[in-house]
Motif scaffolding. Structure first.
Motif, short mmCIF file in Angstrom:
data_model
loop_
_atom_site.label_atom_id
_atom_site.label_comp_id
_atom_site.label_asym_id
_atom_site.label_seq_id
_atom_site.Cartn_x
_atom_site.Cartn_y
_atom_site.Cartn_z
N THR A 274 -3.74 5.93 2.90
CA THR A 274 -4.41 5.07 1.91
C THR A 274 -5.92 5.23 2.03
N LEU B 69 5.65 7.11 -0.18
CA LEU B 69 4.56 6.66 0.68
C LEU B 69 5.02 5.46 1.51
N TRP C 194 4.22 9.70 -10.24
CA TRP C 194 3.46 8.69 -9.51
C TRP C 194 4.40 7.71 -8.80
N GLU C 195 5.45 7.30 -9.50
CA GLU C 195 6.41 6.36 -8.91
C GLU C 195 7.11 6.98 -7.71
N TYR D 219 3.05 -3.34 -12.90
CA TYR D 219 3.56 -2.04 -13.31
C TYR D 219 2.87 -1.55 -14.58
N THR E 97 -0.75 -0.55 -13.92
CA THR E 97 -0.82 0.76 -13.27
C THR E 97 -0.55 1.86 -14.28
N SER F 296 8.12 -3.73 -8.78
CA SER F 296 6.97 -4.63 -8.60
C SER F 296 6.99 -5.64 -9.74
N GLN G 104 0.91 5.22 6.42
CA GLN G 104 0.56 4.56 5.17
C GLN G 104 -0.92 4.15 5.19
N GLN H 149 4.64 6.94 -4.84
CA GLN H 149 4.47 5.60 -4.30
C GLN H 149 5.67 5.19 -3.46
N GLU H 150 6.86 5.50 -3.94
CA GLU H 150 8.08 5.15 -3.22
C GLU H 150 8.14 5.86 -1.87
#
Length: 190
Positions: free
Chosen positions: A140, A128, A121-122, A76, A79, A71, A136, A125-126
């Motif tokens: 969310t 997801l 977390w990363e 980044y 976050t 991102s 998604q 997110q990836e």
């Protein structure tokens, strides 16, 4: 300077200690961090600490292994700051305060734990982004604690029960995607 070049400049500035780039990072990100921390029961000093910890964490991660931000650098880092603040709040709620006791938590350990949580977390997110677009959307809404009836209305489902079933199936797909990634097993072992 393009966005990618600008983001690379900011990351490289952080790693090398380039004062011009670091000042730019603070100008871009710190006001958002301050606003976020103040809205979530923190102080200006808390915001400064969060920013510092996030920068240390990011710098340490980038120096230890090859590191890519998919991102924007600004997004980044923000976050990361939010995650650091959430962790601080969680720790402070479970900490017993006593003026006679010396806090034995080491800063290095805290940075390592924060980096570990950021990696989890990363990965989340990836993965997801790998489930269907419908999953998604519904996840969310679910993760944002949207009531089932509002989810049903927003996504055109007939009943709340249908929403529950879709959430269950989508969570299972997400869990499967996360657990099938080799990084999950590495993070699980730590």
């Amino acid at each position: 300077m393009t966005n990618k070049k600008y983001d690379d400049f900011l990351l490289h500035s952080l790693i090398t200690g380039n004062e011009v780039g670091i000042v730019e990072i603070y100008k871009k990100v710190y006001p958002k961090v301050l606003n976020y921390v103040l809205k979530h029961d923190g102080s200006e000093d808390d915001a400064k600490d969060v920013m510092q910890k996030a920068l240390l964490q990011l710098s340490a991660r980038a120096q230890v292994k090859e590191f890519h931000i998919t991102s924007s650098f600004e997004g980044y880092l923000f976050t990361t700051c939010k995650n650091v603040w959430r962790r601080e709040v969680k720790i402070s709620k479970s900490r017993v305060t006593n003026n006679e006791v010396i806090d034995l938590v080491h800063e290095e350990r805290e940075i390592a734990l924060a980096a570990f949580e950021q990696e989890k977390w990363e990965l989340f997110q990836e993965k997801l982004l790998e489930v269907s677009e419908n999953c998604q959307k519904i996840l969310t809404y679910f993760f944002n604690k949207t009531p089932y009836r509002k989810i049903a209305k927003a996504l055109g489902y007939a009943t709340e029960n249908t929403v529950r079933q879709r959430i269950f199936k989508c969570k299972a797909k997400l869990k499967e995607a996360i657990q099938s990634d080799s990084r999950y097993h590495e993070l699980k072992e730590l």
